[in-house]
Design a protein around this motif. Structure first.
Motif, PDB file in Angstrom:
ATOM      1  N   ALA A 184     -28.736   8.738  34.923  1.00 45.88           N
ATOM      2  CA  ALA A 184     -28.174   9.994  35.440  1.00 45.88           C
ATOM      3  C   ALA A 184     -28.873  10.290  36.761  1.00 45.88           C
ATOM      4  CB  ALA A 184     -28.413  11.123  34.444  1.00 45.88           C
TER       5      ALA A 184
ATOM      6  N   LEU B 216     -23.868  12.478  34.313  1.00 49.47           N
ATOM      7  CA  LEU B 216     -23.052  11.257  34.302  1.00 49.47           C
ATOM      8  C   LEU B 216     -23.922  10.040  34.580  1.00 49.47           C
ATOM      9  CD1 LEU B 216     -19.823  12.428  36.146  1.00 49.47           C
ATOM     10  CD2 LEU B 216     -20.039  11.786  33.740  1.00 49.47           C
TER      11      LEU B 216
ATOM     12  N   ASN C 296     -20.362   7.410  28.953  1.00 51.45           N
ATOM     13  CA  ASN C 296     -20.043   8.781  29.395  1.00 51.45           C
ATOM     14  C   ASN C 296     -19.007   9.417  28.481  1.00 51.45           C
ATOM     15  OD1 ASN C 296     -21.796   9.009  31.699  1.00 51.45           O
ATOM     16  ND2 ASN C 296     -20.474   7.550  32.742  1.00 51.45           N
TER      17      ASN C 296
ATOM     18  N   GLU D  35     -19.364  12.658  25.739  1.00 45.91           N
ATOM     19  CA  GLU D  35     -18.355  13.731  25.621  1.00 45.91           C
ATOM     20  C   GLU D  35     -17.944  13.913  24.165  1.00 45.91           C
ATOM     21  OE1 GLU D  35     -14.771  13.279  27.974  1.00 45.91           O
ATOM     22  OE2 GLU D  35     -15.977  12.744  29.731  1.00 45.91           O
TER      23      GLU D  35
END
Length: 352
Positions: A11, A17, A327, A331
């Motif tokens: 990140a 991200l 990623n 989520e």
């Protein structure tokens, strides 16, 4: 060995991200183990750190502290491991080695503990985690993966598993059937259910809705299921539990859960809420109830949970993903859309 180049996923800012990141590992010391990373579990703490939500994050940050890999090289003084051994690295890669905690084999409470990532190593360099091709770790902070355990199955035990095991191990061998409550059925919670059941406890899963009832009772083997938003169910269950393992990593009211505990019952906090939790002191005083925290586990306990898992033939419920999906996986983790732990197939991924 200085300058071994590795590729990880890092990140760069508080968006959290991850994208490819190349860096060099520190020089291999006499007691260091060089590990080729095979698998790495994904943890809620990774998300908090990637987004700078718990304590200040140093970017670029390579997350991952449920690391399983193969020993590829050894420092001159390493006697515990051989090249080819399957090993694990959890949440820590260093401590002072001199304080009371370190000398009592509870080095996770050392004030100078060094985290696997987002820490500063003794050489002044930032530590980076297991979302990368290789790591160098001092032999004290490496554990052996039992032969019976597949590496991907072992990964979640190195943080989530030992986090549940450490507070519960005090009840081992008591000979009593304890009434256990597991609050929250995520990565740590599902392992908590399995550990408590394997210890012979009567396990009640406590959840905010009914949607995980079948999962808890039929797939994980819990004995009872309690919906915390159902006032009648909660009232009926009052004063019934010897302990509750609270794994919820979000703001939640402690009040209603304390009512479930027997006199002298314990509520173990292992999930990190980003905001302060509240309770009424009267409930603690009148019921002689305890709220206590427990932080990951020691190296000794980490080895114990791996051996316990293998001995009891337990399995973790995991979903294996490649690095290019992480990623998306984070989520999904935020939406609790995983049963119950993502594990990244690092060695099988194109990291570039």
């Amino acid at each position: 060995m200085e300058g071994r180049r590795v590729v990880g996923w890092a990140a760069r800012d508080a968006s959290g991200l991850l994208s490819p990141y190349s860096f060099t590992l520190r020089k291999t010391g006499p007691e260091d183990v060089v590990i080729k990373v095979l698998y790495c579990g994904m943890d809620h703490t990774d998300l908090h750190q990637m987004r700078n939500e718990v304590h200040s994050t140093n970017y670029p940050l390579v997350p991952g502290h449920e690391v399983v890999g193969e020993v590829v090289e050894l420092g001159s003084e390493v006697k515990k491991y051989r090249v080819g051994d399957m090993v694990g690295v959890g949440c820590m890669v260093g401590s002072c080695g001199r304080c009371l905690s370190c000398n009592s084999n509870i080095e996770q409470y050392c004030n100078n503990r060094i985290f696997t990532y987002n820490g500063i190593y003794k050489d002044g360099r930032p530590t980076q985690g297991g979302f990368c091709s290789a790591m160098i770790v001092h032999q004290k902070f490496v554990v052996r993966i039992p032969e019976k355990l597949s590496p991907e199955q072992a990964a979640p035990l190195l943080c989530a598993g030992v986090t549940a095991y450490s507070p519960l191990r005090q009840f081992m061998g008591s000979g009593k059937v304890l009434n256990a409550g597991i609050l929250g059925l995520g990565g740590v919670g599902h392992l908590g259910v399995k550990i408590a059941k394997a210890m012979g406890h009567h396990v009640t899963v406590i959840s905010s809705s009914d949607k995980k009832r079948e999962e808890a009772l039929q797939h994980l083997g819990a004995d009872a299921f309690l919906v915390s938003s159902n006032a009648a169910e909660m009232e009926e269950a009052a004063n019934n539990l010897d302990y509750i393992l609270d794994t919820v990593p979000a703001l939640h009211p402690l009040q209603s859960y304390l009512s479930l505990l027997k006199v002298d019952g314990k509520l173990f906090l292992v999930g990190v809420s980003p905001k302060p939790l509240q309770f009424d002191a009267t409930d603690l005083i009148l019921g002689k109830k305890n709220i206590t925290g427990s932080f990951i586990g020691s190296m000794e306990e980490t080895q114990e949970i791996l051996d316990f898992w293998a001995e009891k033939n337990l399995t973790s419920m995991i979903e294996i993903v490649k690095m290019d999906y992480v990623n998306k996986a984070f989520e999904r983790m935020e939406r609790s859309d995983v049963r119950y732990r993502f594990v990244v197939d690092v060695a099988g991924s194109n990291l570039e």
